[in-house]
Write an enzyme that holds these catalytic residues in place. Structure first.
Site, PDB file in Angstrom:
ATOM      1  N   ASP A 160       0.947  -1.246   0.050  1.00 57.69           N
ATOM      2  CA  ASP A 160       0.024   0.097  -0.019  1.00 57.69           C
ATOM      3  C   ASP A 160       0.757   1.197   0.154  1.00 57.69           C
ATOM      4  O   ASP A 160       0.435   2.336   0.058  1.00 57.69           O
ATOM      5  CB  ASP A 160      -0.980  -0.006   1.106  1.00 57.69           C
ATOM      6  CG  ASP A 160      -0.238  -0.313   2.620  1.00 57.69           C
ATOM      7  OD1 ASP A 160       0.629  -0.931   2.497  1.00 57.69           O
ATOM      8  OD2 ASP A 160      -0.674   0.368   3.628  1.00 57.69           O
ATOM      9  N   HIS A 161       2.261   0.940   0.053  1.00 57.58           N
ATOM     10  CA  HIS A 161       3.156   2.182  -0.021  1.00 57.58           C
ATOM     11  C   HIS A 161       4.008   2.395  -1.292  1.00 57.58           C
ATOM     12  O   HIS A 161       4.598   3.334  -1.479  1.00 57.58           O
ATOM     13  CB  HIS A 161       3.999   2.220   1.143  1.00 57.58           C
ATOM     14  CG  HIS A 161       2.905   2.352   2.425  1.00 57.58           C
ATOM     15  ND1 HIS A 161       3.092   3.505   3.142  1.00 57.58           N
ATOM     16  CD2 HIS A 161       2.170   1.286   3.197  1.00 57.58           C
ATOM     17  CE1 HIS A 161       2.258   3.172   4.228  1.00 57.58           C
ATOM     18  NE2 HIS A 161       1.726   2.228   4.205  1.00 57.58           N
ATOM     19  N   HIS A 208       7.587  -2.015  12.867  1.00 56.43           N
ATOM     20  CA  HIS A 208       6.492  -2.359  12.052  1.00 56.43           C
ATOM     21  C   HIS A 208       6.624  -3.726  11.565  1.00 56.43           C
ATOM     22  O   HIS A 208       5.604  -4.048  10.373  1.00 56.43           O
ATOM     23  CB  HIS A 208       6.196  -1.208  11.052  1.00 56.43           C
ATOM     24  CG  HIS A 208       4.947  -1.552  10.188  1.00 56.43           C
ATOM     25  ND1 HIS A 208       3.921  -1.478  10.612  1.00 56.43           N
ATOM     26  CD2 HIS A 208       4.980  -1.572   8.804  1.00 56.43           C
ATOM     27  CE1 HIS A 208       2.918  -1.947   9.710  1.00 56.43           C
ATOM     28  NE2 HIS A 208       3.580  -1.698   8.452  1.00 56.43           N
TER      29      HIS A 208
END
Ligand SMILES: [Zn+2]
Ligand SMILES: [Zn+2]
Length: 306
Positions: free
Chosen positions: A67-68, A141
């Site tokens: 998503d990045h 993360h």
């Protein structure tokens, strides 16, 4: 300067939100743009703005989750046809970003008509780009994810014309010398320019975070920042659940902003479970719980002057 959000959803796009993409405009000091993350279809989002891809000269990737970064190859190739020919571009990102870009370009037979430099970043590095200091810190993360603290240079204080006049120095071209030179000599007398200027104005500080759960390096990045851009995948509910997935909860963001004396918080990367009505309601709940928190839960195409 101006920061514009072109994708604000976590993980998946929704009808209302694209995946992560942020544009920092450096105008008026520089006629260029910095891109932070490149979610899928980010080049489509850019088409709805007045930004030409050729004006983007630095791209910072926080981490390699899809998503990045799934919009990056398309953006790089389109840049060749959108005013980018011959204009250098640098991409910063975690280890693996070089293989990702080079592999996609290679196997799709894509060729760029501009110089592309890909720099893999590491915890604690400091980059100086056009006098702007960018501090890189690793977050927490599950995979390597980074935050960027962007420190703009101080700007010179204004001339104190009353003081100059009191010293017998009348307005005219000589004032320019007081702006540009450390010392000014008039009729054999040397004047210290700084005595006739207001103190320098401190440069703005913006911190842009990749996905993360709370960790100590966040404080280094956010300390006394004018603006932070931070994920809050979870705007309510169980704190432990957000940390189980290495993400932040609104309570984490509020605490970070409070501890670091952050002036303004722009919250992005919200879970796709929340629609715009939910966001409006939750905004009121958060305001009631944290009256001191100066925040906005941002939507795609929201834009903020810094
Ligand atoms: Zn994400
Ligand atoms: Zn992620």
């Amino acid at each position: 300067m101006n920061i514009t959000f072109l994708g604000t959803s976590a993980g998946l796009p929704t009808k209302e939100r694209n995946t992560q993409t942020i544009i920092l405009s450096l105008a008026p000091t520089q006629n260029s743009f910095w891109l932070f993350d490149a979610g899928e279809a980010c080049q489509h989002q850019i088409l709805h703005t007045n930004i030409k891809l050729g004006k983007i000269d630095q791209i910072f990737i926080t981490h390699l989750h899809g998503d990045h970064i799934f919009g990056l190859p398309g953006l790089l190739t389109s840049r060749s046809f959108q005013g980018g020919e011959g204009k250098p571009l640098t991409v910063y990102g975690p280890t693996g970003i070089k293989a990702y870009i080079e592999t996609t370009l290679l196997i799709s037979g894509s060729h760029l008509n501009y110089p592309l430099e890909i720099i893999e970043i590491h915890d604690g590095e400091e980059l100086i780009i056009e006098q702007i200091k960018v501090t890189v810190r690793k977050l927490h993360h599950g995979i390597d994810s980074f935050g960027y603290r962007i420190q703009f240079p101080d700007t010179q204080g204004n001339l104190i014309s009353d003081k100059l006049i009191a010293a017998g120095i009348m307005p005219g071209p000589i004032y320019q010398q007081f702006k540009l030179q450390e010392h000014v000599e008039i009729d054999g007398v040397t004047y210290e320019s700084k005595d006739y200027r207001m103190p320098d104005k401190p440069g703005k500080v913006i911190a842009i975070f990749g996905d993360t759960m709370p960790c100590p390096s966040e404080v280094t990045l956010a300390e006394q920042a004018d603006v932070i851009v931070h994920e809050s995948t979870y705007l309510e509910g169980d704190l432990d659940l957000s940390h189980k997935y290495y993400h932040s909860h609104i309570d984490d963001v509020a605490q970070l902003a409070n501890v670091c004396g952050v002036k303004r918080v722009l919250i992005n990367h919200v879970s796709n479970r929340y629609d715009l009505n939910d966001i409006a309601q939750l905004t009121e709940v958060i305001k009631a719980k944290y009256p001191e928190l100066n925040f906005v839960i941002v939507n795609d195409f929201d834009s903020f002057e810094i």
